[in-house]
Design a protein around this motif. Structure first.
Motif, PDB file in Angstrom:
ATOM      1  N   ARG A   1       0.777  -1.251   0.029  1.00 28.97           N
ATOM      2  CA  ARG A   1       0.096   0.144   0.048  1.00 28.97           C
ATOM      3  C   ARG A   1       0.834   1.438  -0.126  1.00 28.97           C
ATOM      4  N   ARG A   2       2.122   1.322   0.560  1.00 27.77           N
ATOM      5  CA  ARG A   2       2.949   2.096   0.528  1.00 27.77           C
ATOM      6  C   ARG A   2       3.699   2.515  -0.863  1.00 27.77           C
ATOM      7  N   ARG A   3       3.747   1.542  -1.397  1.00 31.04           N
ATOM      8  CA  ARG A   3       4.031   1.732  -2.741  1.00 31.04           C
ATOM      9  C   ARG A   3       2.966   2.259  -3.814  1.00 31.04           C
ATOM     10  N   SER A   4       1.785   1.839  -3.411  1.00 30.11           N
ATOM     11  CA  SER A   4       0.966   2.511  -4.355  1.00 30.11           C
ATOM     12  C   SER A   4       0.998   4.018  -4.219  1.00 30.11           C
ATOM     13  N   ILE A   5       1.016   4.458  -2.999  1.00 33.20           N
ATOM     14  CA  ILE A   5       1.315   6.101  -2.808  1.00 33.20           C
ATOM     15  C   ILE A   5       2.502   6.376  -3.253  1.00 33.20           C
TER      16      ILE A   5
END
Length: 279
Positions: free
Chosen positions: A38-42
Motif C-alpha cells: 500500500r505504501r508503494r501504491s502511494i
C-alpha cells in the motif's frame, strides 16, 4: 471539521503530503506506518482506492482500500481504526469491512479476528557464515525471472498477497532503490529453483533492520532441510552488510516456520490482526 474524500488517483501535492505523513508516523511509531504494498501504491502514484482524511482543508491521513469480491480490506496509515471512515464505508454499501490493526490495537466496536500476522526480530551478533554450497547462488535477473515467479506462486498458493505475483511485479521491486542483488539467493536442485531467500535492508530513522523479505521452499523440494539452508544464507548476508537486527513477518498459524525462526533467536515483537467488522 473533519471529512473523508474518496479518490482513485493522487496528484503530486497529495503524494508529497502523504509521504511526509508516512515519514512522521514511522519516526513516532518506530516501524513502517503502512503495509509495503500500500505504501508503494502511494509512492508510485498507482491508481487505487484512497480515502483522504482532511481537517478543514489540511490533508492529515489516508486509508488505502483493496476491494475483494465482496469485502473491502482497509488499512489506515498508523494501523489504527477510525469509526467515521467505517461508518462512511457502511453507508456506501459495505456491510462487512476487513481492517488491519497493528501493534495489538483493536477497533472500538465489535469485531472478529480473521487473520494474525507476527512480526519477529532476532539479533545477529553471533550468526556464522554458511558453509560453501555450490547449489546456492545469487538470483540472476532476466534469466531466473519466470522460474522464480512460478516457484514463488506455487509455494504461496494459499497466501492472499504473495501467491499471485507476475513478472511485472518482480521487475518493479528489482527497480526499487533499496534493492541489493547481493542479498537475493536461490538454491538449485535438479537444475531447478528449490528454495529462495530475498533480503531487504530497512533504513528507518529509528532502527536499521535486515528483513527476510521473501523466503520459500518450492513444493516438491520440501523436507530436505532447504528452508534452514537458505535462511542461514539470508541472515549471513544481512550481517555481512553491517546490520545486526533481522526481521520478518510470518502467519501466526505457520508453526513449522515459527519453530525454524525460534531456532535462530527470533522472537515476536508485534502481533498484527486483520479483523472483520460487520454491523
Amino acid at each position: 471539521m473533519e471529512r473523508w474524500e474518496h479518490v482513485r488517483t493522487l496528484d503530486v501535492a497529495q503524494r508529497a503530503t502523504l509521504l511526509a505523513i508516512l515519514a512522521e508516523q514511522e519516526i513516532a511509531l518506530g516501524r513502517e506506518a503502512i503495509d509495503e504494498n500500500r505504501r508503494r501504491s502511494i509512492q508510485h502514484g498507482s491508481t487505487g482506492d484512497y480515502w483522504l482524511k482532511y481537517h478543514d482543508d489540511e490533508l492529515v491521513n489516508v486509508a488505502v482500500i483493496e476491494r475483494g469480491p465482496h469485502t473491502p480490506t482497509v488499512e489506515l496509515v498508523g494501523g489504527n481504526f477510525d469509526l467515521s471512515l467505517y461508518e462512511t464505508l457502511a453507508r456506501e454499501g459495505s456491510a462487512e469491512v476487513l481492517w488491519w490493526m497493528r501493534d495489538g490495537s483493536s477497533p472500538s466496536i465489535p469485531f472478529q479476528s480473521v487473520r494474525s500476522l507476527r512480526y519477529l526480530e532476532a539479533r545477529l551478533d553471533s550468526i556464522s557464515n554458511p558453509s560453501p554450497l555450490a547449489h546456492v547462488r545469487g538470483f540472476v535477473a532476466g534469466a531466473d525471472d519466470a522460474e522464480w515467479i512460478d516457484a514463488n506462486n506455487a509455494a504461496f498458493a494459499d497466501h492472499p498477497e504473495q501467491g499471485r505475483w507476475e513478472i511485472a511485479e518482480l521487475h518493479s521491486r528489482l527497480e526499487e532503490q533499496w534493492f541489493d542483488p547481493s542479498g537475493f539467493f536461490v538454491l538449485m536442485d535438479e537444475g531447478k529453483i528449490a528454495a529462495s531467500c530475498w533480503t531487504k535492508i530497512h533504513e528507518l530513522p529509528v532502527v536499521r533492520t535486515g528483513e527476510i523479505y521473501v523466503i520459500f521452499v518450492t513444493p516438491g523440494f520440501q523436507g530436505r532441510g532447504y528452508g534452514e539452508v537458505i535462511l542461514h544464507h539470508g541472515l549471513s548476508s544481512i550481517r555481512s552488510r553491517g546490520v545486526t537486527v533481522a526481521s520478518l513477518y510470518v502467519e501466526d498459524t505457520n508453526e513449522a516456520a515459527l519453530n525454524l525462526y525460534a531456532k535462530y533467536g527470533f522472537t515476536t515483537k508485534r502481533l498484527d490482526q486483520l479483523v472483520s467488522i460487520n454491523r
